[in-house]
Design a protein around this motif. Structure first.
Motif, PDB file in Angstrom:
ATOM      1  N   GLN A 188       0.805  -1.229   0.000  1.00 50.51           N
ATOM      2  CA  GLN A 188       0.000   0.000   0.000  1.00 50.51           C
ATOM      3  C   GLN A 188       0.834   1.274   0.000  1.00 50.51           C
ATOM      4  OE1 GLN A 188      -0.269  -2.408   2.382  1.00 50.51           O
ATOM      5  NE2 GLN A 188      -2.188  -3.458   1.887  1.00 50.51           N
ATOM      6  N   SER A 189       2.146   1.165  -0.133  1.00 45.07           N
ATOM      7  CA  SER A 189       2.992   2.353  -0.109  1.00 45.07           C
ATOM      8  C   SER A 189       4.263   2.110  -0.914  1.00 45.07           C
ATOM      9  CB  SER A 189       3.357   2.712   1.336  1.00 45.07           C
ATOM     10  OG  SER A 189       4.320   3.732   1.386  1.00 45.07           O
ATOM     11  N   SER A 190       4.808   3.180  -1.480  1.00 44.98           N
ATOM     12  CA  SER A 190       6.080   3.062  -2.193  1.00 44.98           C
ATOM     13  C   SER A 190       7.265   3.077  -1.230  1.00 44.98           C
ATOM     14  CB  SER A 190       6.224   4.211  -3.199  1.00 44.98           C
ATOM     15  OG  SER A 190       6.180   5.464  -2.527  1.00 44.98           O
ATOM     16  N   ALA A 191       6.998   3.430   0.019  1.00 49.88           N
ATOM     17  CA  ALA A 191       8.073   3.448   1.017  1.00 49.88           C
ATOM     18  C   ALA A 191       8.598   2.036   1.239  1.00 49.88           C
ATOM     19  CB  ALA A 191       7.557   4.031   2.327  1.00 49.88           C
TER      20      ALA A 191
ATOM     21  N   PRO B 188       4.958   4.511   7.387  1.00 49.93           N
ATOM     22  CA  PRO B 188       4.668   5.647   6.491  1.00 49.93           C
ATOM     23  C   PRO B 188       3.381   6.399   6.837  1.00 49.93           C
ATOM     24  CG  PRO B 188       5.214   3.663   5.246  1.00 49.93           C
ATOM     25  CD  PRO B 188       4.989   3.231   6.669  1.00 49.93           C
ATOM     26  N   TRP B 189       2.581   5.873   7.768  1.00 47.86           N
ATOM     27  CA  TRP B 189       1.328   6.500   8.144  1.00 47.86           C
ATOM     28  C   TRP B 189       1.374   6.947   9.611  1.00 47.86           C
ATOM     29  CZ3 TRP B 189       1.826   1.933   5.463  1.00 47.86           C
ATOM     30  CH2 TRP B 189       1.364   1.927   4.131  1.00 47.86           C
TER      31      TRP B 189
ATOM     32  N   MET C   8      -4.943   3.418   5.853  1.00 51.35           N
ATOM     33  CA  MET C   8      -3.699   2.860   6.380  1.00 51.35           C
ATOM     34  C   MET C   8      -3.871   1.375   6.675  1.00 51.35           C
ATOM     35  SD  MET C   8      -1.816   3.831  10.013  1.00 51.35           S
ATOM     36  CE  MET C   8      -2.854   2.780  11.047  1.00 51.35           C
TER      37      MET C   8
END
Length: 296
Positions: A76-79, A124-125, A154
């Motif tokens: 759910q994130s590019s991090a 990241p959230w 998130m």
């Protein structure tokens, strides 16, 4: 409530014939759980030395994710997350809240309320977690929650990582529907519905040495029987899986209620592994876990 002489930060709770020690500064870790028996205190968790042999406290919360995120690559994130305990795993493991100090919000003789602001950890959230420990006759209840403080959805996870002594342990019994074996990487490589491991666990067979796997479809109760006592660990339905860890050549067994399976948040996820809970802004994930201490 008192402070343990061993640490200025350790809180001691007592109720009737039960006591617990928690260290808010050490990731809200439950260090000691004891009951009075025959004039002495019976330990239900592993001692500090045995816990240290696997690199963790005796019992601690898993927030904002449980177990491992494969290679730190989030779906759910590019991090990309880095391994937070490379001595334990090449993958981010056990979340972040167990490695940070928690704030004491309230306490009395038999209960403790803590909170943790996750804004400074690598997740990241933005989130905030809360945890309470409450003693009752022959029972300890841990309530935990996680709220999304950000402006977008998130992924979220909760869990608890208690380690129990396996000396004189006769059986472990729980109902589950699937077993996920892992490779040397610590990640699952199959989702085995109706596996022999599920049948063995239902029959009370001790998990084999070296097991470090999820059981899905957990019915939210597991019973541990030693030669002289019994512990029942139960949870709210939000904890849909049970992770079982029995290290080789160490006399301990970890039974970890979790809200999602290992690898659920990663880009490399088996097709049968469902995505983790997703929290909308201001939405909360919460649940309770109960230790019931029984003796003949």
């Amino acid at each position: 409530m008192s402070t343990s002489p061993g640490s200025a930060s350790t809180v001691c709770l007592e109720h009737a014939d039960l006591r617990a020690e928690i260290d808010p500064r050490a990731g809200a870790a439950l260090l000691v759980l004891q009951s009075q028996r025959g004039g002495h205190w019976q330990d239900w968790l592993v001692d500090e030395g045995l816990a240290a042999s696997i690199g963790t406290p005796a019992c601690f919360p898993l927030i904002p994710f449980a177990n491992r995120v494969a290679y730190g690559a989030l779906e759910q994130s590019s991090a990309r997350l880095v391994a937070n305990r490379p001595d334990l795993s090449a993958h981010p493991i056990h979340g972040y809240a167990w490695q940070a100090p928690w704030q004491v919000d309230d306490r009395d003789a038999q209960s403790l309320q803590l909170s943790y602001d996750g804004s400074d950890d690598p997740w990241p959230w933005q989130y905030r977690a809360a945890l309470s420990v409450v003693l009752a006759p022959r029972e300890l209840r841990i309530q935990m929650s996680l709220i999304n403080l950000g402006s977008e959805a998130m992924p979220a996870g909760l869990g608890l990582h208690p380690a129990f002594p396996s000396k004189d342990l006769l059986g472990v019994t729980a109902e589950t529907t699937a077993f996920l074996p892992v490779t040397d990487t610590g990640l699952p490589d199959a989702y085995m519905a109706g596996a022999q491991e599920c049948a063995d666990l239902a029959a009370g067979v001790l998990p084999y040495a070296g097991m470090d796997s999820d059981f899905d479809g957990w019915r939210n109760s597991v019973r541990m029987e030693w030669s002289d006592r019994v512990l029942e660990l139960s949870s709210d339905p939000v904890f849909a899986a049970l992770h079982v860890f029995r290290p080789v050549a160490k006399p301990l067994l970890c039974l970890e209620p979790v809200t999602h399976l290992t690898g659920a948040m990663a880009t490399q996820r088996l097709p049968d592994i469902p995505a983790p809970p997703m929290l909308k802004p201001a939405e909360e994930l919460a649940g309770s876990i109960i230790f019931r201490l029984l003796q003949p």
